[in-house]
Design a protein around this motif. Structure first.
Motif, short mmCIF file in Angstrom:
data_model
loop_
_atom_site.label_atom_id
_atom_site.label_comp_id
_atom_site.label_asym_id
_atom_site.label_seq_id
_atom_site.Cartn_x
_atom_site.Cartn_y
_atom_site.Cartn_z
N PRO A 1 -4.11 14.90 -11.02
CA PRO A 1 -3.29 14.23 -12.71
C PRO A 1 -3.27 14.59 -13.59
CG PRO A 1 -3.07 12.48 -10.67
CD PRO A 1 -4.84 13.91 -10.94
N PRO A 2 -1.99 14.98 -14.45
CA PRO A 2 -1.79 14.61 -16.12
C PRO A 2 -2.46 13.50 -16.45
CG PRO A 2 -0.10 15.77 -15.58
CD PRO A 2 -0.92 15.30 -14.09
N ALA A 3 -1.64 12.09 -15.56
CA ALA A 3 -2.62 10.65 -15.69
C ALA A 3 -3.63 10.61 -15.57
CB ALA A 3 -1.31 9.67 -14.23
N GLY A 4 -4.37 11.50 -14.59
CA GLY A 4 -5.75 11.35 -15.10
C GLY A 4 -6.13 10.87 -13.69
N VAL B 1 0.73 -1.35 -0.04
CA VAL B 1 -0.02 -0.57 0.38
C VAL B 1 0.76 1.28 0.13
CG1 VAL B 1 -1.91 1.11 1.16
CG2 VAL B 1 -1.72 -1.51 1.54
N LEU B 2 0.76 2.13 -0.76
CA LEU B 2 0.81 3.51 -1.46
C LEU B 2 0.99 4.01 -0.15
CD1 LEU B 2 1.29 2.90 -5.11
CD2 LEU B 2 3.84 2.84 -3.25
N SER B 3 1.09 4.59 0.50
CA SER B 3 0.46 5.11 2.05
C SER B 3 1.82 6.72 2.43
CB SER B 3 0.31 4.55 3.28
OG SER B 3 1.16 3.80 3.71
N VAL B 4 1.58 7.07 0.96
CA VAL B 4 2.16 8.10 1.30
C VAL B 4 1.64 9.33 0.23
CG1 VAL B 4 4.14 6.82 1.07
CG2 VAL B 4 3.21 7.62 -1.54
N PRO B 5 2.20 10.74 0.65
CA PRO B 5 1.66 11.96 -0.31
C PRO B 5 1.57 11.85 -1.40
CG PRO B 5 2.71 12.69 1.59
CD PRO B 5 3.44 11.09 1.18
N PRO B 6 0.39 11.89 -2.22
CA PRO B 6 0.62 12.29 -4.15
C PRO B 6 1.55 12.39 -4.05
CG PRO B 6 -1.24 14.24 -2.91
CD PRO B 6 -0.96 13.06 -1.78
N TYR B 7 2.92 13.18 -3.98
CA TYR B 7 3.94 13.06 -5.00
C TYR B 7 4.49 12.54 -4.35
CZ TYR B 7 3.66 16.19 -0.51
OH TYR B 7 3.26 16.32 0.97
N HIS B 8 4.39 12.07 -3.96
CA HIS B 8 5.40 11.34 -3.69
C HIS B 8 4.93 9.75 -4.23
CE1 HIS B 8 8.73 13.35 -1.28
NE2 HIS B 8 8.21 13.41 -0.25
#
Lengths: 221, 221
Positions: free
Chosen positions: A117-120, A74-81
Protein backbone atom coordinates in the motif's frame (compact mmCIF):
# COMPACT_ATOMS: atom_id res chain seq x y z
CA UNK A 1 -5.34 -9.79 29.79
CA UNK A 2 -8.26 -9.30 27.51
CA UNK A 3 -7.53 -9.85 23.83
CA UNK A 4 -9.94 -8.52 21.22
CA UNK A 5 -9.97 -10.03 17.74
CA UNK A 6 -11.85 -7.55 15.55
CA UNK A 7 -13.20 -9.45 12.58
CA UNK A 8 -12.47 -12.46 14.75
CA UNK A 9 -15.04 -14.55 12.89
CA UNK A 10 -12.60 -15.03 9.97
CA UNK A 11 -9.88 -17.61 9.58
CA UNK A 12 -6.91 -15.98 11.32
CA UNK A 13 -9.28 -14.76 14.04
CA UNK A 14 -10.54 -18.29 14.59
CA UNK A 15 -7.01 -19.67 14.82
CA UNK A 16 -5.78 -17.07 17.31
CA UNK A 17 -8.98 -17.28 19.39
CA UNK A 18 -8.74 -21.04 19.73
CA UNK A 19 -5.03 -21.09 20.50
CA UNK A 20 -5.12 -18.23 23.03
CA UNK A 21 -8.20 -19.68 24.69
CA UNK A 22 -6.65 -23.13 24.99
CA UNK A 23 -3.03 -22.23 25.77
CA UNK A 24 -3.36 -19.16 28.02
CA UNK A 25 -5.50 -17.70 30.79
CA UNK A 26 -6.35 -14.62 28.77
CA UNK A 27 -9.94 -13.74 27.96
CA UNK A 28 -10.59 -13.71 24.21
CA UNK A 29 -13.15 -11.26 22.84
CA UNK A 30 -14.29 -12.09 19.31
CA UNK A 31 -15.51 -8.96 17.57
CA UNK A 32 -17.64 -8.59 14.47
CA UNK A 33 -19.62 -5.78 12.92
CA UNK A 34 -22.57 -8.11 13.58
CA UNK A 35 -22.62 -9.11 17.27
CA UNK A 36 -24.98 -12.00 16.55
CA UNK A 37 -22.47 -13.41 14.09
CA UNK A 38 -19.73 -13.03 16.70
CA UNK A 39 -21.76 -14.99 19.24
CA UNK A 40 -22.52 -17.75 16.72
CA UNK A 41 -18.86 -18.16 15.91
CA UNK A 42 -17.94 -18.17 19.59
CA UNK A 43 -20.26 -21.15 20.05
CA UNK A 44 -18.41 -22.92 17.26
CA UNK A 45 -15.07 -22.05 18.83
CA UNK A 46 -16.17 -23.48 22.16
CA UNK A 47 -17.31 -26.64 20.38
CA UNK A 48 -13.87 -26.92 18.74
CA UNK A 49 -12.20 -26.53 22.14
CA UNK A 50 -14.51 -29.19 23.62
CA UNK A 51 -13.69 -31.57 20.78
CA UNK A 52 -10.01 -31.06 21.61
CA UNK A 53 -10.64 -31.77 25.29
CA UNK A 54 -9.70 -28.17 26.02
CA UNK A 55 -11.44 -25.14 27.44
CA UNK A 56 -11.00 -21.39 27.61
CA UNK A 57 -12.81 -18.09 27.80
CA UNK A 58 -14.12 -16.69 24.51
CA UNK A 59 -16.93 -14.16 24.24
CA UNK A 60 -18.63 -12.51 21.26
CA UNK A 61 -19.20 -8.76 20.84
CA UNK A 62 -19.79 -6.07 18.30
CA UNK A 63 -16.32 -4.75 17.26
CA UNK A 64 -16.45 -1.48 19.22
CA UNK A 65 -17.58 -3.27 22.39
CA UNK A 66 -14.74 -5.76 22.04
CA UNK A 67 -12.18 -2.99 21.51
CA UNK A 68 -13.53 -1.08 24.48
CA UNK A 69 -12.79 -3.92 26.89
CA UNK A 70 -9.43 -5.06 25.56
CA UNK A 71 -5.75 -4.65 26.43
CA UNK A 72 -4.73 -5.86 22.98
CA UNK A 73 -6.80 -5.23 19.84
CA UNK A 74 -6.00 -7.42 16.82
CA UNK A 75 -7.22 -6.16 13.43
CA UNK A 76 -8.02 -9.59 12.01
CA UNK A 77 -9.78 -8.12 9.00
CA UNK A 78 -8.87 -8.02 5.29
CA UNK A 79 -6.34 -5.31 4.38
CA UNK A 80 -8.93 -3.10 2.69
CA UNK A 81 -10.91 -2.98 5.97
CA UNK A 82 -7.96 -2.11 8.19
CA UNK A 83 -8.34 1.65 7.91
CA UNK A 84 -12.10 1.82 8.48
CA UNK A 85 -11.93 -0.76 11.26
CA UNK A 86 -9.34 1.32 13.12
CA UNK A 87 -11.43 4.45 12.61
CA UNK A 88 -14.58 2.72 13.83
CA UNK A 89 -12.96 1.81 17.16
CA UNK A 90 -10.56 4.76 17.51
CA UNK A 91 -12.28 6.26 20.58
CA UNK A 92 -12.46 2.85 22.27
CA UNK A 93 -8.83 1.76 22.03
CA UNK A 94 -7.71 3.65 25.16
CA UNK A 95 -4.25 2.44 26.10
CA UNK A 96 -4.52 -0.90 24.33
CA UNK A 97 -1.92 -2.12 21.84
CA UNK A 98 -3.19 -2.37 18.27
CA UNK A 99 -1.99 -5.41 16.29
CA UNK A 100 -2.04 -5.69 12.50
CA UNK A 101 -1.79 -9.16 10.89
CA UNK A 102 -3.20 -8.28 7.44
CA UNK A 103 -1.22 -8.44 4.20
CA UNK A 104 -1.99 -6.83 0.85
CA UNK A 105 -1.83 -9.49 -1.82
CA UNK A 106 -2.59 -9.43 -5.50
CA UNK A 107 -2.57 -12.46 -7.73
CA UNK A 108 -1.98 -13.21 -11.35
CA UNK A 109 -2.17 -16.50 -13.24
CA UNK A 110 1.22 -17.59 -12.00
CA UNK A 111 1.24 -16.69 -8.36
CA UNK A 112 0.62 -14.34 -5.49
CA UNK A 113 2.44 -11.05 -5.08
CA UNK A 114 2.90 -8.53 -2.34
CA UNK A 115 0.66 -5.53 -2.94
CA UNK A 116 2.39 -2.76 -1.06
CA UNK A 117 0.00 0.00 0.00
CA UNK A 118 1.08 3.64 -0.50
CA UNK A 119 1.62 3.87 3.28
CA UNK A 120 4.53 1.39 2.83
CA UNK A 121 2.86 -1.62 4.44
CA UNK A 122 -0.51 -2.62 5.86
CA UNK A 123 1.00 -2.26 9.32
CA UNK A 124 1.96 1.34 8.46
CA UNK A 125 -1.57 1.90 7.15
CA UNK A 126 -2.93 0.79 10.52
CA UNK A 127 -0.43 3.01 12.33
CA UNK A 128 -1.41 6.01 10.20
CA UNK A 129 -5.08 5.43 11.01
CA UNK A 130 -4.52 4.87 14.74
CA UNK A 131 -5.00 7.67 17.29
CA UNK A 132 -1.75 9.36 18.38
CA UNK A 133 0.10 7.51 21.11
CA UNK A 134 -1.48 4.12 20.40
CA UNK A 135 1.30 1.58 19.82
CA UNK A 136 0.82 -0.44 16.62
CA UNK A 137 2.55 -3.78 16.17
CA UNK A 138 2.59 -5.89 13.02
CA UNK A 139 2.37 -9.58 13.89
CA UNK A 140 0.88 -12.94 12.86
CA UNK A 141 1.25 -12.20 9.13
CA UNK A 142 2.95 -15.43 8.23
CA UNK A 143 0.90 -18.00 10.09
CA UNK A 144 -1.08 -20.62 8.18
CA UNK A 145 -4.50 -19.90 9.69
CA UNK A 146 -5.89 -23.34 8.96
CA UNK A 147 -3.19 -24.99 11.04
CA UNK A 148 -3.85 -22.69 13.99
CA UNK A 149 -7.50 -23.73 13.83
CA UNK A 150 -6.64 -27.43 13.82
CA UNK A 151 -5.87 -27.75 17.50
CA UNK A 152 -4.18 -31.13 17.14
CA UNK A 153 -1.48 -29.50 14.94
CA UNK A 154 1.71 -28.94 16.93
CA UNK A 155 2.68 -25.91 14.80
CA UNK A 156 6.47 -25.64 15.16
CA UNK A 157 6.89 -22.41 13.26
CA UNK A 158 7.61 -18.76 13.91
CA UNK A 159 5.92 -15.39 13.76
CA UNK A 160 7.53 -11.97 13.57
CA UNK A 161 6.70 -8.69 15.28
CA UNK A 162 7.50 -5.30 13.81
CA UNK A 163 6.75 -1.78 15.03
CA UNK A 164 8.16 1.46 16.38
CA UNK A 165 7.32 0.84 20.06
CA UNK A 166 9.78 -1.83 21.14
CA UNK A 167 8.07 -2.42 24.49
CA UNK A 168 4.82 -3.08 22.66
CA UNK A 169 6.66 -5.34 20.18
CA UNK A 170 8.00 -7.38 23.08
CA UNK A 171 4.62 -7.58 24.76
CA UNK A 172 3.01 -8.93 21.58
CA UNK A 173 5.96 -11.26 20.98
CA UNK A 174 5.48 -12.69 24.46
CA UNK A 175 1.74 -13.04 23.90
CA UNK A 176 2.39 -14.91 20.64
CA UNK A 177 4.94 -17.18 22.30
CA UNK A 178 2.34 -18.20 24.89
CA UNK A 179 0.79 -20.23 22.08
CA UNK A 180 2.27 -23.72 22.25
CA UNK A 181 4.60 -24.45 19.32
CA UNK A 182 4.96 -20.83 18.23
CA UNK A 183 8.22 -18.89 18.50
CA UNK A 184 8.55 -15.16 17.89
CA UNK A 185 11.28 -12.86 16.64
CA UNK A 186 11.46 -9.12 16.28
CA UNK A 187 11.94 -7.66 12.78
CA UNK A 188 12.59 -4.08 13.90
CA UNK A 189 10.70 -0.83 13.42
CA UNK A 190 7.61 -0.16 11.33
CA UNK A 191 9.71 0.71 8.28
CA UNK A 192 10.73 -2.98 8.12
CA UNK A 193 7.12 -4.21 7.94
CA UNK A 194 6.97 -4.58 4.15
CA UNK A 195 9.65 -7.28 4.20
CA UNK A 196 7.67 -9.15 6.87
CA UNK A 197 4.38 -8.87 4.98
CA UNK A 198 6.04 -9.94 1.68
CA UNK A 199 6.67 -13.36 3.14
CA UNK A 200 2.96 -14.25 3.05
CA UNK A 201 2.51 -14.36 -0.76
CA UNK A 202 5.77 -16.34 -0.95
CA UNK A 203 4.36 -18.97 1.42
CA UNK A 204 1.19 -19.22 -0.69
CA UNK A 205 3.31 -19.68 -3.82
CA UNK A 206 5.31 -22.43 -2.14
CA UNK A 207 2.11 -24.26 -1.20
CA UNK A 208 0.96 -24.01 -4.81
CA UNK A 209 4.15 -25.27 -6.43
CA UNK A 210 5.11 -27.98 -3.93
CA UNK A 211 2.66 -30.79 -3.31
CA UNK A 212 4.26 -31.59 0.04
CA UNK A 213 3.97 -28.03 1.38
CA UNK A 214 0.37 -27.29 2.29
CA UNK A 215 -0.53 -24.46 4.65
CA UNK A 216 3.14 -23.80 5.07
CA UNK A 217 4.73 -21.96 7.97
CA UNK A 218 8.26 -20.71 8.34
CA UNK A 219 11.01 -21.25 10.87
CA UNK A 220 14.12 -19.10 11.18
CA UNK A 221 17.50 -20.16 12.48
CA UNK B 1 28.61 -31.75 -14.33
CA UNK B 2 30.75 -28.66 -14.45
CA UNK B 3 29.51 -25.80 -12.33
CA UNK B 4 30.87 -22.30 -12.94
CA UNK B 5 30.67 -19.69 -10.20
CA UNK B 6 31.25 -16.33 -11.90
CA UNK B 7 32.49 -13.92 -9.29
CA UNK B 8 33.12 -17.07 -7.31
CA UNK B 9 35.78 -15.35 -5.21
CA UNK B 10 33.08 -13.64 -3.13
CA UNK B 11 31.21 -14.95 -0.11
CA UNK B 12 28.30 -16.85 -1.69
CA UNK B 13 30.70 -18.16 -4.35
CA UNK B 14 33.02 -19.46 -1.66
CA UNK B 15 30.18 -21.19 0.18
CA UNK B 16 28.75 -22.91 -2.89
CA UNK B 17 32.19 -23.88 -4.19
CA UNK B 18 33.17 -25.53 -0.89
CA UNK B 19 29.87 -27.35 -0.44
CA UNK B 20 29.60 -28.60 -4.03
CA UNK B 21 33.24 -29.67 -4.00
CA UNK B 22 32.87 -31.54 -0.73
CA UNK B 23 29.38 -33.03 -1.12
CA UNK B 24 29.23 -33.90 -4.84
CA UNK B 25 31.32 -35.25 -7.69
CA UNK B 26 30.80 -32.16 -9.81
CA UNK B 27 33.73 -30.08 -10.99
CA UNK B 28 33.59 -26.53 -9.63
CA UNK B 29 34.99 -23.72 -11.78
CA UNK B 30 35.62 -20.51 -9.86
CA UNK B 31 35.50 -17.53 -12.19
CA UNK B 32 36.77 -14.00 -11.70
CA UNK B 33 37.47 -11.09 -13.98
CA UNK B 34 41.05 -11.59 -12.76
CA UNK B 35 42.10 -15.22 -13.35
CA UNK B 36 45.04 -14.84 -10.96
CA UNK B 37 42.64 -13.86 -8.19
CA UNK B 38 40.47 -16.89 -9.04
CA UNK B 39 43.45 -19.23 -8.71
CA UNK B 40 44.50 -17.66 -5.39
CA UNK B 41 41.02 -18.15 -3.96
CA UNK B 42 40.89 -21.73 -5.24
CA UNK B 43 44.04 -22.46 -3.24
CA UNK B 44 42.30 -21.09 -0.16
CA UNK B 45 39.21 -23.19 -0.91
CA UNK B 46 41.32 -26.32 -1.18
CA UNK B 47 42.97 -25.47 2.14
CA UNK B 48 39.52 -25.12 3.73
CA UNK B 49 38.50 -28.51 2.34
CA UNK B 50 41.75 -30.04 3.66
CA UNK B 51 41.11 -28.54 7.09
CA UNK B 52 37.70 -30.20 7.06
CA UNK B 53 39.23 -33.56 6.07
CA UNK B 54 37.43 -33.26 2.76
CA UNK B 55 38.42 -33.01 -0.86
CA UNK B 56 36.95 -32.02 -4.20
CA UNK B 57 37.68 -30.55 -7.59
CA UNK B 58 37.85 -26.75 -7.79
CA UNK B 59 39.67 -24.83 -10.51
CA UNK B 60 40.19 -21.12 -11.13
CA UNK B 61 39.51 -19.31 -14.41
CA UNK B 62 38.76 -15.95 -15.92
CA UNK B 63 34.92 -15.61 -15.99
CA UNK B 64 34.45 -16.22 -19.72
CA UNK B 65 36.68 -19.31 -19.61
CA UNK B 66 34.69 -20.68 -16.68
CA UNK B 67 31.36 -20.02 -18.44
CA UNK B 68 32.64 -21.65 -21.61
CA UNK B 69 33.28 -24.96 -19.89
CA UNK B 70 30.22 -25.17 -17.67
CA UNK B 71 26.83 -26.90 -17.65
CA UNK B 72 25.56 -24.51 -14.99
CA UNK B 73 26.68 -20.88 -14.69
CA UNK B 74 25.99 -19.16 -11.37
CA UNK B 75 26.08 -15.35 -11.36
CA UNK B 76 27.57 -14.99 -7.89
CA UNK B 77 28.19 -11.27 -8.34
CA UNK B 78 26.57 -8.20 -6.76
CA UNK B 79 23.21 -7.23 -8.31
CA UNK B 80 24.66 -4.20 -10.11
CA UNK B 81 27.10 -6.50 -11.93
CA UNK B 82 24.54 -9.09 -13.03
CA UNK B 83 23.72 -7.45 -16.34
CA UNK B 84 27.28 -6.79 -17.47
CA UNK B 85 28.45 -10.19 -16.26
CA UNK B 86 25.78 -11.91 -18.35
CA UNK B 87 26.70 -9.78 -21.35
CA UNK B 88 30.40 -10.53 -20.92
CA UNK B 89 29.82 -14.29 -21.13
CA UNK B 90 26.76 -14.32 -23.44
CA UNK B 91 28.52 -16.05 -26.33
CA UNK B 92 30.05 -18.66 -24.01
CA UNK B 93 26.93 -19.88 -22.23
CA UNK B 94 25.95 -22.37 -24.95
CA UNK B 95 23.25 -24.66 -23.56
CA UNK B 96 24.15 -24.12 -19.93
CA UNK B 97 21.59 -23.06 -17.31
CA UNK B 98 22.15 -19.58 -15.89
CA UNK B 99 21.54 -19.20 -12.15
CA UNK B 100 20.93 -15.88 -10.38
CA UNK B 101 21.40 -15.70 -6.57
CA UNK B 102 21.79 -11.89 -6.26
CA UNK B 103 19.34 -9.63 -4.42
CA UNK B 104 18.93 -5.87 -4.67
CA UNK B 105 19.05 -4.41 -1.18
CA UNK B 106 19.01 -0.86 0.10
CA UNK B 107 19.43 0.08 3.71
CA UNK B 108 18.39 2.90 5.96
CA UNK B 109 19.15 3.52 9.63
CA UNK B 110 16.57 1.04 10.77
CA UNK B 111 17.00 -1.90 8.49
CA UNK B 112 17.45 -3.51 5.11
CA UNK B 113 14.87 -3.31 2.38
CA UNK B 114 14.22 -5.05 -0.89
CA UNK B 115 15.29 -2.83 -3.78
CA UNK B 116 13.23 -4.09 -6.66
CA UNK B 117 14.85 -3.38 -10.02
CA UNK B 118 12.67 -2.06 -12.87
CA UNK B 119 12.85 -5.51 -14.48
CA UNK B 120 10.78 -6.81 -11.52
CA UNK B 121 13.54 -8.76 -9.80
CA UNK B 122 17.27 -9.37 -10.16
CA UNK B 123 16.43 -12.79 -11.58
CA UNK B 124 14.30 -11.09 -14.25
CA UNK B 125 17.17 -8.68 -14.92
CA UNK B 126 19.44 -11.67 -15.55
CA UNK B 127 16.79 -13.27 -17.76
CA UNK B 128 16.40 -10.07 -19.79
CA UNK B 129 20.17 -9.91 -20.32
CA UNK B 130 20.55 -13.59 -21.22
CA UNK B 131 20.67 -14.78 -24.84
CA UNK B 132 17.34 -16.15 -26.13
CA UNK B 133 16.71 -19.76 -25.21
CA UNK B 134 19.05 -19.80 -22.21
CA UNK B 135 17.10 -20.97 -19.16
CA UNK B 136 17.51 -18.64 -16.18
CA UNK B 137 16.80 -19.88 -12.66
CA UNK B 138 16.77 -17.78 -9.50
CA UNK B 139 18.24 -19.74 -6.59
CA UNK B 140 20.42 -19.52 -3.47
CA UNK B 141 19.10 -16.03 -2.56
CA UNK B 142 18.31 -16.83 1.03
CA UNK B 143 21.36 -18.73 2.16
CA UNK B 144 23.61 -17.32 4.88
CA UNK B 145 26.90 -17.41 2.94
CA UNK B 146 29.06 -17.51 6.04
CA UNK B 147 27.45 -20.72 7.22
CA UNK B 148 27.97 -22.39 3.84
CA UNK B 149 31.65 -21.51 4.11
CA UNK B 150 31.94 -23.00 7.58
CA UNK B 151 32.05 -26.62 6.55
CA UNK B 152 31.41 -27.93 10.05
CA UNK B 153 27.96 -26.23 10.02
CA UNK B 154 25.21 -28.78 9.36
CA UNK B 155 22.99 -26.14 7.71
CA UNK B 156 19.43 -27.50 8.08
CA UNK B 157 17.71 -24.84 6.04
CA UNK B 158 16.07 -24.40 2.65
CA UNK B 159 16.62 -22.63 -0.63
CA UNK B 160 14.06 -21.80 -3.29
CA UNK B 161 14.22 -21.97 -7.08
CA UNK B 162 12.16 -19.75 -9.37
CA UNK B 163 12.06 -19.43 -13.15
CA UNK B 164 10.04 -19.96 -16.30
CA UNK B 165 11.73 -23.20 -17.38
CA UNK B 166 10.45 -25.81 -14.96
CA UNK B 167 12.87 -28.50 -16.12
CA UNK B 168 15.74 -26.12 -15.44
CA UNK B 169 14.20 -25.21 -12.06
CA UNK B 170 14.12 -28.88 -11.13
CA UNK B 171 17.67 -29.45 -12.31
CA UNK B 172 18.96 -26.60 -10.14
CA UNK B 173 16.78 -27.71 -7.23
CA UNK B 174 18.34 -31.17 -7.46
CA UNK B 175 21.82 -29.67 -7.64
CA UNK B 176 21.13 -27.58 -4.54
CA UNK B 177 19.75 -30.57 -2.67
CA UNK B 178 22.98 -32.47 -3.32
CA UNK B 179 24.49 -30.17 -0.68
CA UNK B 180 24.18 -31.94 2.67
CA UNK B 181 21.65 -30.25 4.96
CA UNK B 182 20.03 -28.18 2.24
CA UNK B 183 16.45 -28.73 1.05
CA UNK B 184 14.92 -27.03 -1.99
CA UNK B 185 11.43 -25.96 -2.99
CA UNK B 186 10.08 -24.42 -6.16
CA UNK B 187 8.51 -20.94 -5.97
CA UNK B 188 7.05 -20.94 -9.49
CA UNK B 189 7.75 -18.84 -12.58
CA UNK B 190 10.03 -15.84 -12.95
CA UNK B 191 7.21 -13.44 -12.06
CA UNK B 192 7.32 -14.84 -8.51
CA UNK B 193 11.03 -14.02 -8.06
CA UNK B 194 10.52 -10.72 -6.22
CA UNK B 195 8.83 -12.47 -3.30
CA UNK B 196 11.77 -14.89 -3.10
CA UNK B 197 14.38 -12.14 -3.24
CA UNK B 198 12.50 -10.04 -0.63
CA UNK B 199 13.22 -12.69 1.96
CA UNK B 200 16.92 -11.81 2.06
CA UNK B 201 16.62 -8.31 3.61
CA UNK B 202 14.13 -9.77 6.10
CA UNK B 203 16.69 -12.34 7.20
CA UNK B 204 19.31 -9.61 7.66
CA UNK B 205 16.85 -7.59 9.75
CA UNK B 206 16.13 -10.62 11.94
CA UNK B 207 19.85 -11.11 12.56
CA UNK B 208 20.13 -7.47 13.55
CA UNK B 209 17.20 -7.38 15.96
CA UNK B 210 17.62 -10.81 17.57
CA UNK B 211 20.85 -11.59 19.35
CA UNK B 212 20.27 -15.33 19.04
CA UNK B 213 19.76 -15.25 15.26
CA UNK B 214 23.06 -14.74 13.53
CA UNK B 215 23.53 -15.62 9.86
CA UNK B 216 20.00 -16.87 9.83
CA UNK B 217 18.53 -19.30 7.32
CA UNK B 218 14.94 -20.26 6.76
CA UNK B 219 13.02 -23.51 6.77
CA UNK B 220 9.55 -24.00 5.35
CA UNK B 221 6.96 -26.55 6.44
Amino acid sequence: MRLALLGGTGDIGEGLALRWARDTDHEVLVGSRDPERARERVEEYHAALDANGASGTIKGFENTMAADRADVVVLSVPPYHVENTVESVADRIGDAILVSPAVGIKRDDEGFHYHRPPAGSVTALAADAAPGGVPVVGAFHNLPAKRLSELEDDLGFDTLVVGDDRDANREIAALAAEIDGLRTFEAGPLSNAAEVESLTPLLINLARYNGDLDHVGVRFG
